[in-house]
Design an enzyme around this catalytic site. Structure first.
Site, PDB file in Angstrom:
ATOM      1  N   PRO A   1       0.445  -1.271  -0.058  1.00 24.69           N
ATOM      2  CA  PRO A   1       0.059   0.003   0.038  1.00 24.69           C
ATOM      3  C   PRO A   1       0.745   1.427  -0.088  1.00 24.69           C
ATOM      4  O   PRO A   1       1.949   1.126   0.756  1.00 24.69           O
ATOM      5  CB  PRO A   1      -0.811  -0.064   1.254  1.00 24.69           C
ATOM      6  CG  PRO A   1      -0.204  -1.255   2.020  1.00 24.69           C
ATOM      7  CD  PRO A   1       0.551  -1.864   1.336  1.00 24.69           C
ATOM      8  N   ASN A   2       0.325   2.229  -0.661  1.00 24.20           N
ATOM      9  CA  ASN A   2       1.141   3.537  -0.780  1.00 24.20           C
ATOM     10  C   ASN A   2       2.225   3.565  -1.694  1.00 24.20           C
ATOM     11  O   ASN A   2       2.772   4.705  -1.838  1.00 24.20           O
ATOM     12  CB  ASN A   2       0.975   4.195   0.492  1.00 24.20           C
ATOM     13  CG  ASN A   2      -0.134   4.404   1.413  1.00 24.20           C
ATOM     14  OD1 ASN A   2      -1.285   4.927   0.819  1.00 24.20           O
ATOM     15  ND2 ASN A   2      -0.397   3.887   2.485  1.00 24.20           N
TER      16      ASN A   2
ATOM     17  N   ARG B   1       4.544  10.861  -2.299  1.00 26.36           N
ATOM     18  CA  ARG B   1       4.578  10.853  -0.964  1.00 26.36           C
ATOM     19  C   ARG B   1       5.821  11.167  -0.170  1.00 26.36           C
ATOM     20  O   ARG B   1       6.916  10.531  -0.505  1.00 26.36           O
ATOM     21  CB  ARG B   1       3.974   9.401  -0.390  1.00 26.36           C
ATOM     22  CG  ARG B   1       4.907   8.583  -0.595  1.00 26.36           C
ATOM     23  CD  ARG B   1       4.267   6.999  -0.163  1.00 26.36           C
ATOM     24  NE  ARG B   1       4.150   6.623   1.140  1.00 26.36           N
ATOM     25  CZ  ARG B   1       4.608   5.648   1.849  1.00 26.36           C
ATOM     26  NH1 ARG B   1       4.871   4.572   1.270  1.00 26.36           N
ATOM     27  NH2 ARG B   1       4.213   5.119   3.270  1.00 26.36           N
TER      28      ARG B   1
ATOM     29  N   TYR C   1      11.269   8.715   1.077  1.00 23.76           N
ATOM     30  CA  TYR C   1      11.237   7.783   0.099  1.00 23.76           C
ATOM     31  C   TYR C   1      11.914   8.366  -1.283  1.00 23.76           C
ATOM     32  O   TYR C   1      12.128   7.567  -2.017  1.00 23.76           O
ATOM     33  CB  TYR C   1       9.697   7.438  -0.136  1.00 23.76           C
ATOM     34  CG  TYR C   1       9.025   6.655   1.006  1.00 23.76           C
ATOM     35  CD1 TYR C   1       9.518   5.555   1.689  1.00 23.76           C
ATOM     36  CD2 TYR C   1       8.202   7.575   1.744  1.00 23.76           C
ATOM     37  CE1 TYR C   1       9.261   4.873   2.857  1.00 23.76           C
ATOM     38  CE2 TYR C   1       7.410   6.880   2.946  1.00 23.76           C
ATOM     39  CZ  TYR C   1       8.107   5.664   3.445  1.00 23.76           C
ATOM     40  OH  TYR C   1       7.682   5.065   4.523  1.00 23.76           O
TER      41      TYR C   1
ATOM     42  N   ASN D   1       7.894  -5.603  -1.253  1.00 27.97           N
ATOM     43  CA  ASN D   1       7.846  -4.634   0.103  1.00 27.97           C
ATOM     44  C   ASN D   1       6.428  -4.448   0.337  1.00 27.97           C
ATOM     45  O   ASN D   1       5.579  -3.892  -0.334  1.00 27.97           O
ATOM     46  CB  ASN D   1       8.347  -3.213  -0.739  1.00 27.97           C
ATOM     47  CG  ASN D   1       8.174  -1.985   0.321  1.00 27.97           C
ATOM     48  OD1 ASN D   1       7.749  -2.171   1.403  1.00 27.97           O
ATOM     49  ND2 ASN D   1       8.997  -0.702  -0.076  1.00 27.97           N
TER      50      ASN D   1
ATOM     51  N   ALA E   1       3.167  -0.859   4.890  1.00 30.64           N
ATOM     52  CA  ALA E   1       2.615  -0.868   6.138  1.00 30.64           C
ATOM     53  C   ALA E   1       2.224  -2.142   6.683  1.00 30.64           C
ATOM     54  O   ALA E   1       2.399  -2.251   8.043  1.00 30.64           O
ATOM     55  CB  ALA E   1       1.548   0.100   6.166  1.00 30.64           C
TER      56      ALA E   1
ATOM     57  N   GLU F   1      12.606  -9.437   1.057  1.00 30.57           N
ATOM     58  CA  GLU F   1      12.033  -8.138   1.392  1.00 30.57           C
ATOM     59  C   GLU F   1      12.653  -6.990   1.234  1.00 30.57           C
ATOM     60  O   GLU F   1      13.881  -6.978   1.685  1.00 30.57           O
ATOM     61  CB  GLU F   1      11.644  -8.475   3.055  1.00 30.57           C
ATOM     62  CG  GLU F   1      10.950  -7.276   3.665  1.00 30.57           C
ATOM     63  CD  GLU F   1      11.139  -7.258   5.247  1.00 30.57           C
ATOM     64  OE1 GLU F   1      10.499  -6.873   5.755  1.00 30.57           O
ATOM     65  OE2 GLU F   1      12.148  -8.042   5.666  1.00 30.57           O
TER      66      GLU F   1
ATOM     67  N   HIS G   1      12.864  -2.667   2.001  1.00 29.93           N
ATOM     68  CA  HIS G   1      12.198  -1.532   2.405  1.00 29.93           C
ATOM     69  C   HIS G   1      13.022  -0.304   2.070  1.00 29.93           C
ATOM     70  O   HIS G   1      14.104  -0.357   2.338  1.00 29.93           O
ATOM     71  CB  HIS G   1      12.322  -1.441   4.159  1.00 29.93           C
ATOM     72  CG  HIS G   1      11.102  -2.283   4.455  1.00 29.93           C
ATOM     73  ND1 HIS G   1       9.834  -2.090   4.485  1.00 29.93           N
ATOM     74  CD2 HIS G   1      11.492  -3.658   4.833  1.00 29.93           C
ATOM     75  CE1 HIS G   1       9.110  -3.351   4.837  1.00 29.93           C
ATOM     76  NE2 HIS G   1      10.147  -4.329   5.159  1.00 29.93           N
TER      77      HIS G   1
ATOM     78  N   ARG H   1      13.083   4.335  12.431  1.00 34.99           N
ATOM     79  CA  ARG H   1      11.989   5.067  12.408  1.00 34.99           C
ATOM     80  C   ARG H   1      11.067   4.829  13.574  1.00 34.99           C
ATOM     81  O   ARG H   1      11.547   4.451  14.809  1.00 34.99           O
ATOM     82  CB  ARG H   1      11.301   4.951  10.995  1.00 34.99           C
ATOM     83  CG  ARG H   1      12.222   5.196   9.855  1.00 34.99           C
ATOM     84  CD  ARG H   1      11.398   5.011   8.529  1.00 34.99           C
ATOM     85  NE  ARG H   1      10.178   5.820   8.499  1.00 34.99           N
ATOM     86  CZ  ARG H   1       9.353   5.792   7.684  1.00 34.99           C
ATOM     87  NH1 ARG H   1       9.316   4.887   6.615  1.00 34.99           N
ATOM     88  NH2 ARG H   1       8.118   6.457   7.695  1.00 34.99           N
TER      89      ARG H   1
HETATM   90  C1  DQA Z   1       8.033   1.055   3.807  1.00 34.36           C
HETATM   91  C2  DQA Z   1       8.310   1.219   5.364  1.00 34.36           C
HETATM   92  C3  DQA Z   1       7.017   0.881   5.818  1.00 34.36           C
HETATM   93  O1  DQA Z   1       6.964   1.056   7.394  1.00 34.36           O
HETATM   94  C4  DQA Z   1       6.002   2.005   5.489  1.00 34.36           C
HETATM   95  O2  DQA Z   1       4.699   1.916   5.866  1.00 34.36           O
HETATM   96  C5  DQA Z   1       5.910   1.892   3.948  1.00 34.36           C
HETATM   97  C6  DQA Z   1       7.278   1.808   3.161  1.00 34.36           C
HETATM   98  C7  DQA Z   1       9.627   1.310   3.166  1.00 34.36           C
HETATM   99  O3  DQA Z   1       9.649   0.918   1.785  1.00 34.36           O
HETATM  100  O4  DQA Z   1      10.630   2.016   3.783  1.00 34.36           O
HETATM  101  O5  DQA Z   1       5.075   2.443   3.360  1.00 34.36           O
HETATM  102  O6  DQA Z   1       8.198  -0.455   3.639  1.00 34.36           O
END
Ligand code: DQA
Length: 158
Positions: free
Chosen positions: A10-11, A18, A23, A74, A77, A98, A100, A107
């Site tokens: 998501p997102n 964002r 990011y 990835n 959240a 995985e 990130h 964080r």
């Molecule tokens: C994320 C880190 C997560 O905590 C966050 O909710 C994201 C992006 C990252 O790629 O750094 O949406 O996965």
């Protein structure tokens, strides 16, 4: 040809818009274009999937069974909450990396809980979008090791 499925949570469709301070400015399509280039150069098939919905991500992971050789994910959240995504990765039992973009370890407290890492071959954290490139490199290494292991088993049986 080995196949990698890239699953974005998501997102991540909003990358480049964002929280650029966390990011960066790169859009998801640009990241995927670079991954595709890497895949073409390394003789890999690659497919991309993004969803804001947990169940759709679970479905896509399940579909990898018999279709893909590795997953780069990835979970965004959902990393911090989703037992369902963790169980799906466990269920398909294929090499999963995985990624990130940010360094989740430095964080907020709620990002310190990770439901996913323990069922993955490896995690790439905090390298920005370059982390996806590192994950692709790692996946080619895992594929070569699996191929070498199969060769050795064949030689033993012969
Ligand atoms: C994320 C880190 C997560 O905590 C966050 O909710 C994201 C992006 C990252 O790629 O750094 O949406 O996965």
């Amino acid at each position: 040809m080995a196949k990698v499925v890239v699953i974005q949570g998501p997102n991540l469709n909003m990358l480049g818009v964002r929280e650029q301070n966390i990011y960066g400015p790169m859009k998801l399509e640009q990241i995927h274009a670079q991954m595709k280039e890497f895949a073409d150069k390394n003789n890999l098939e690659i497919e991309f999937f993004q969803s804001n919905l947990e169940g759709e991500i679970v479905d896509r992971i399940q579909e990898c069974l018999g279709e893909a050789d590795g997953i780069i994910i990835n979970p965004a959240a959902y990393t911090h909450t989703s037992i369902a995504i963790r169980d799906a990765i466990s269920a398909v039992a294929m090499p999963t990396i995985e990624v990130h973009i940010s360094n989740i370890h430095r964080r907020e407290e709620f990002r310190q809980k990770n439901m996913i890492a323990a069922v993955c071959a490896s995690s790439v954290v905090g390298f920005g979008p370059f982390g996806y490139h590192l994950a692709m490199t790692g996946m080619t290494q895992i594929f070569s090791e699996i191929a070498a292991m199969k060769e050795a088993q064949k030689a033993q049986q012969a």
